[in-house]
Design an enzyme around this catalytic site. Structure first.
Site, PDB file in Angstrom:
ATOM      1  N   HIS A   1      -7.707  -5.789   0.720  1.00  0.00           N
ATOM      2  CA  HIS A   1      -6.473  -5.047   0.974  1.00  0.00           C
ATOM      3  C   HIS A   1      -5.824  -5.510   2.275  1.00  0.00           C
ATOM      4  O   HIS A   1      -6.487  -5.613   3.308  1.00  0.00           O
ATOM      5  CB  HIS A   1      -6.815  -3.553   1.057  1.00  0.00           C
ATOM      6  CG  HIS A   1      -5.642  -2.635   0.984  1.00  0.00           C
ATOM      7  ND1 HIS A   1      -4.894  -2.477  -0.150  1.00  0.00           N
ATOM      8  CD2 HIS A   1      -5.094  -1.801   1.907  1.00  0.00           C
ATOM      9  CE1 HIS A   1      -3.943  -1.588   0.065  1.00  0.00           C
ATOM     10  NE2 HIS A   1      -4.028  -1.171   1.310  1.00  0.00           N
TER      11      HIS A   1
ATOM     12  N   SER B   1       0.837  -1.192   0.000  1.00  0.00           N
ATOM     13  CA  SER B   1       0.000   0.000   0.000  1.00  0.00           C
ATOM     14  C   SER B   1       0.881   1.254   0.000  1.00  0.00           C
ATOM     15  O   SER B   1       1.723   1.407  -0.889  1.00  0.00           O
ATOM     16  CB  SER B   1      -0.964  -0.035   1.189  1.00  0.00           C
ATOM     17  OG  SER B   1      -2.002   0.889   1.033  1.00  0.00           O
TER      18      SER B   1
ATOM     19  N   GLU C   1      -9.656  -5.265  -3.483  1.00  0.00           N
ATOM     20  CA  GLU C   1      -8.904  -4.436  -2.535  1.00  0.00           C
ATOM     21  C   GLU C   1      -9.814  -3.641  -1.597  1.00  0.00           C
ATOM     22  O   GLU C   1      -9.626  -3.616  -0.386  1.00  0.00           O
ATOM     23  CB  GLU C   1      -7.995  -3.471  -3.309  1.00  0.00           C
ATOM     24  CG  GLU C   1      -6.927  -4.124  -4.156  1.00  0.00           C
ATOM     25  CD  GLU C   1      -5.622  -4.301  -3.405  1.00  0.00           C
ATOM     26  OE1 GLU C   1      -5.579  -3.987  -2.199  1.00  0.00           O
ATOM     27  OE2 GLU C   1      -4.652  -4.763  -4.026  1.00  0.00           O
TER      28      GLU C   1
END
Length: 434
Positions: free
Chosen positions: A344, A174, A269
């Site tokens: 995610h 990320s 995600e």
């Protein structure tokens, strides 16, 4: 007790030693607040994690920031306890929307990777306004400068811990993945692992508009006013995903062709952000597309899909940008994490081998199948860090193979930095003095 040179850490077990909370730069407060990091020598005793950067987040199993904590620029080293080496090094940068998180989160414990043949380094860096806010007369992207200082410390000192300074992989997920790209563009990095690279850079104008609403009198007031500004985003593009801080740049850097690259994204995600309540999409899918500037034909391609909002948002921000990095590089290894919940950050505990205690992220307690998958993913990381090859060709699926959704994105420009309007509330605080 464990010892490397003058450094005294602790034995995790018979195979792994940990040296935690090593200072790589002076505390970035007082006269050094909003300045570039100032390198320093770490203390000899390093058995515990250092304080974390100012933030309001309270993450499971992780320390919280306490007002008055200032010695926040520290790093951690996990290394084999037996003589030998030099071993390949992975320097990992944590994620968290550039606003929260720390290297002390249980997800990033390096012991399992060390047992498989690496030296592992993680670091803290300035977050939120302290790290990425615009302050006239002071450098932008201070959080990235902190990471760069930590990486330079690693290259200069990691041999003491048995690491090979010439075989360093910069990794992250990320915000940490995007940080890894910047580090690879600035420093002589050999390899990069980047999971879920966000399509998020910010114009200086956006950073200036955000800064108008931040009370910079103290770190506490900066955190509190940033939280208030996030809560105030009830209309416009930021109301759907109110991330205010990140690199001020024209675009994410591309990977150099001489840098080995291992890239990965998850299948859905944004389902994580929907689950925790930070993704607030409008009921109308087309309205989300218009707010973010996604072409109508792309939105139409997603409309029939289940969870269309989360799939569209996740592919726009993370999946398609990550896949395009692989396309542009030409020889990068690309993986898709599809094992449910495939949201995610679900891939991080598997790659580190830290499934115990990660029930929420991975969707429940780990069983035999999950542990087998984790062993394969961890082995791929170790092999890549050592040789530049994780062991596959084409696109690797961690989980069942699922259809690609890339066709709709062909020809769509995703490189423009964020330049959204910012909605504040109440009176603007005084502007910070340079």
């Amino acid at each position: 007790m464990a010892r490397r040179g003058r450094f005294r850490g602790r034995a995790v077990d018979a195979e792994v030693d940990a040296f935690l909370g090593l200072r790589y730069a002076e505390p970035p407060f007082g006269p050094r607040r909003f300045a570039a990091p100032v390198p320093t020598d770490p203390a000899d005793d390093c058995p515990e994690f250092g304080p974390i950067a100012p933030q309001s987040a309270r993450l499971p199993g992780a320390p919280v920031w306490r007002p008055g904590d200032e010695d926040v620029l520290t790093l951690n080293v996990w290394t084999p306890s037996t003589p030998g080496g030099p071993w390949p090094v992975v320097f990992y940068v944590h994620g968290g929307a550039y606003a929260f998180g720390s290297s002390a989160q249980p997800d990033y414990d390096g012991a399992a990777l060390v047992r498989a043949g690496l030296v592992v380094v993680t670091c803290n860096y300035r977050l939120g306004f302290e790290g990425f806010g615009h302050v006239p007369g002071r450098p932008d992207n201070r959080g990235l400068l902190d990471q760069r200082a930590a990486l330079r410390w690693v290259r200069e000192n990691i041999a003491v811990f048995g690491g090979d300074p010439d075989v360093v992989t910069v990794a992250g997920q990320s915000a940490g993945a995007a940080s890894a790209l910047f580090l690879a563009a600035w420093e002589p990095v050999r390899r990069v692992i980047a999971h879920s690279v966000p399509n998020r850079c910010y114009t200086r104008g956006f950073a200036q508009r955000v800064a108008e609403w931040i009370d910079t009198a103290t770190p506490e007031s900066a955190v509190a006013s940033a939280d208030a500004l996030v809560a105030a985003q009830r209309t416009g593009p930021l109301s759907h995903d109110p991330v205010l801080f990140g690199p001020v740049a024209d675009a994410l850097p591309m990977l150099r062709p001489d840098v080995d690259a291992l890239l990965c994204h998850t299948d859905v995600e944004y389902r994580l952000f929907q689950e925790v309540g930070t993704f607030r999409p409008p009921a109308d899918l087309a309205a989300l597309g218009r707010a973010w500037g996604i072409p109508e034909h792309v939105v139409a391609a997603y409309a029939p899909l289940p969870d269309a909002h989360v799939r569209l948002a996740g592919d726009f921000v993370f999946a398609e940008p990550t896949a395009r990095l692989a396309d542009a590089h030409g020889r990068a290894f690309l993986a898709r994490f599809t094992r449910p919940p495939a949201w995610h950050t679900a891939d991080v505990p598997f790659s580190f081998g830290n499934l115990d205690g990660a029930d929420f992220l991975i969707g429940g307690p780990a069983g035999a199948e999950e542990r087998a998958l984790s062993r394969r993913m961890l082995r791929a990381w170790v092999d890549f860090c050592a040789t530049g090859d994780p062991g596959w060709t084409g696109v690797r699926h961690w989980g069942d193979e699922v259809p690609s959704r890339r066709e709709a994105w062909r020809g769509v420009d995703l490189s423009a930095p964020v330049d959204h309007p910012v909605s504040g509330t109440g009176a603007r605080p005084p502007r910070p003095a340079p």
